[in-house]
Scaffold this motif. Structure first.
Motif, PDB file in Angstrom:
ATOM      1  N   ASP A 159       7.966   3.587   7.475  1.00  0.00           N
ATOM      2  CA  ASP A 159       8.358   2.179   7.429  1.00  0.00           C
ATOM      3  C   ASP A 159       9.576   2.074   6.524  1.00  0.00           C
ATOM      4  O   ASP A 159       9.485   2.265   5.301  1.00  0.00           O
ATOM      5  CB  ASP A 159       7.205   1.344   6.885  1.00  0.00           C
ATOM      6  CG  ASP A 159       7.508  -0.154   6.914  1.00  0.00           C
ATOM      7  OD1 ASP A 159       8.697  -0.529   6.973  1.00  0.00           O
ATOM      8  OD2 ASP A 159       6.552  -0.950   6.855  1.00  0.00           O
ATOM      9  N   THR A 175       9.526  -0.378   3.438  1.00  0.00           N
ATOM     10  CA  THR A 175       8.768  -0.034   2.234  1.00  0.00           C
ATOM     11  C   THR A 175       8.926   1.424   1.839  1.00  0.00           C
ATOM     12  O   THR A 175       8.437   1.850   0.791  1.00  0.00           O
ATOM     13  CB  THR A 175       7.274  -0.319   2.451  1.00  0.00           C
ATOM     14  OG1 THR A 175       6.794   0.480   3.540  1.00  0.00           O
ATOM     15  CG2 THR A 175       7.046  -1.790   2.777  1.00  0.00           C
ATOM     16  N   ASP A 176       9.615   2.204   2.725  1.00  0.00           N
ATOM     17  CA  ASP A 176       9.782   3.644   2.499  1.00  0.00           C
ATOM     18  C   ASP A 176       8.446   4.345   2.292  1.00  0.00           C
ATOM     19  O   ASP A 176       8.275   5.179   1.394  1.00  0.00           O
ATOM     20  CB  ASP A 176      10.698   3.907   1.288  1.00  0.00           C
ATOM     21  CG  ASP A 176      12.141   3.554   1.578  1.00  0.00           C
ATOM     22  OD1 ASP A 176      12.519   3.575   2.768  1.00  0.00           O
ATOM     23  OD2 ASP A 176      12.886   3.241   0.630  1.00  0.00           O
ATOM     24  N   THR A 177       7.496   4.006   3.164  1.00  0.00           N
ATOM     25  CA  THR A 177       6.185   4.646   3.118  1.00  0.00           C
ATOM     26  C   THR A 177       5.830   5.170   4.499  1.00  0.00           C
ATOM     27  O   THR A 177       6.292   4.653   5.529  1.00  0.00           O
ATOM     28  CB  THR A 177       5.086   3.658   2.672  1.00  0.00           C
ATOM     29  OG1 THR A 177       5.084   2.524   3.555  1.00  0.00           O
ATOM     30  CG2 THR A 177       5.345   3.177   1.242  1.00  0.00           C
TER      31      THR A 177
END
Length: 304
Positions: free
Chosen positions: A28, A31-33
């Protein structure tokens, strides 16, 4: 030129090929997750590509296959598709054909996926055929079309492979299946098209009554009316013609092989003279080949 080992999906997510673990991660980017579990692929995936339709295509370099990922569900679509030896770079054409370069095989594999059908327009046409139909769907490149098992003519597909036009063959009345076949497979729309009988206008011509005033009598005892199909130009046999004088029913007769109905009516001359002739009418009918429209005619009196 190699496709990247990571690629951004139209929805903004990033897909990353993991060569060592035979999987793809989804990230994602807001969110950098990592989203969910790793998506399984073939052996040594790399250089993946996301198509405009949202599907991700992953060449599996060691297992000689391509994995298709549905980026809506983040799940593989079916089993990996076999291609040539050591697939690497991959390109998706606007018509959704996928071309894969196979490094060790010195070749290019072209993948065309099974077609899908969305709409058929119009959904009905005459049994005579000749109706131009537009079919929408996906992966229609190279398509042939049948209506009720009979091949259509004039098939033309747009560059994107999302729409085709075809001309219907003749068919029997009723609904039929529409089947589209491409190099990638076939798909059928059950009862997707309905054949209906064509409507034919008719002409009814009544013969004037031939009389003699002194003494009054009818020279010919038959009043006649001839029914013709305006489309074919042929006489129509086997149809009921109604003969009337004013509001008075004289009788009915059925047309013969020449399309002519004859009514023996020698006793109503005075009534015919009073009304200046008689009328013949055809109420319309449905035959095995056409719907015949109603028609009528008035016949005068000839007094030699």
């Amino acid at each position: 030129m190699r496709s990247p080992s990571c690629c951004r999906c139209p929805n903004g997510d990033l897909y990353v090929a993991n060569s060592g673990s035979s999987s793809v991660f989804t990230i994602d980017t807001a969110t950098d997750t990592v989203i969910g579990a790793a998506i399984p692929t073939g052996t040594t995936p790399a250089w993946l590509t996301v198509a405009p339709n949202g599907s991700a295509y992953v060449p599996n370099n060691i297992s000689n296959s391509v994995t298709v990922i549905d980026t809506t569900t983040n799940m593989p679509v079916g089993a990996p598709i076999p291609v040539g030896s050591q697939p690497s770079a991959l390109v998706v054409a606007p018509n959704n054909k996928v071309s894969v370069s196979n490094i060790a095989g010195a070749s290019v594999s072209v993948i065309q996926f099974s077609p899908t059908l969305s709409t058929v327009n119009p959904t009905q046409g005459t049994t005579e055929g000749g109706t131009v139909v537009t079919i929408t769907g996906t992966n229609l490149t190279g398509a042939s079309v049948t209506f009720g098992g009979n091949p259509a003519t004039g098939v033309s597909v747009n560059a994107a492979g999302t729409q085709l036009t075809a001309t219907t063959p003749p068919g029997a009345p009723g609904p039929v299946d529409v089947t589209v076949t491409t190099p990638g497979g076939s798909v059928t729309l059950t009862n997707g098209f309905t054949y209906v009988l064509p409507v034919h206008a008719t002409t009814l011509i009544a013969t004037p009554a031939l009389t003699k005033l002194f003494p009054p009598h009818v020279y010919f005892p038959f009043l006649t009316a001839t029914l013709t199909d305006q489309v074919t130009g042929l006489p129509v046999p086997g149809q009921t013609i109604v003969f009337t004088i004013g509001s008075n029913l004289m009788g009915t007769a059925v047309t013969d092989a020449q399309g002519t109905a004859r009514l023996n009516e020698t006793l109503l001359l005075s009534l015919i003279l009073l009304h200046g002739g008689y009328d013949a009418s055809f109420a319309g009918a449905t035959t095995a080949t056409a719907v015949l429209s109603p028609s009528s005619a008035h016949a005068g009196v000839i007094e030699p």
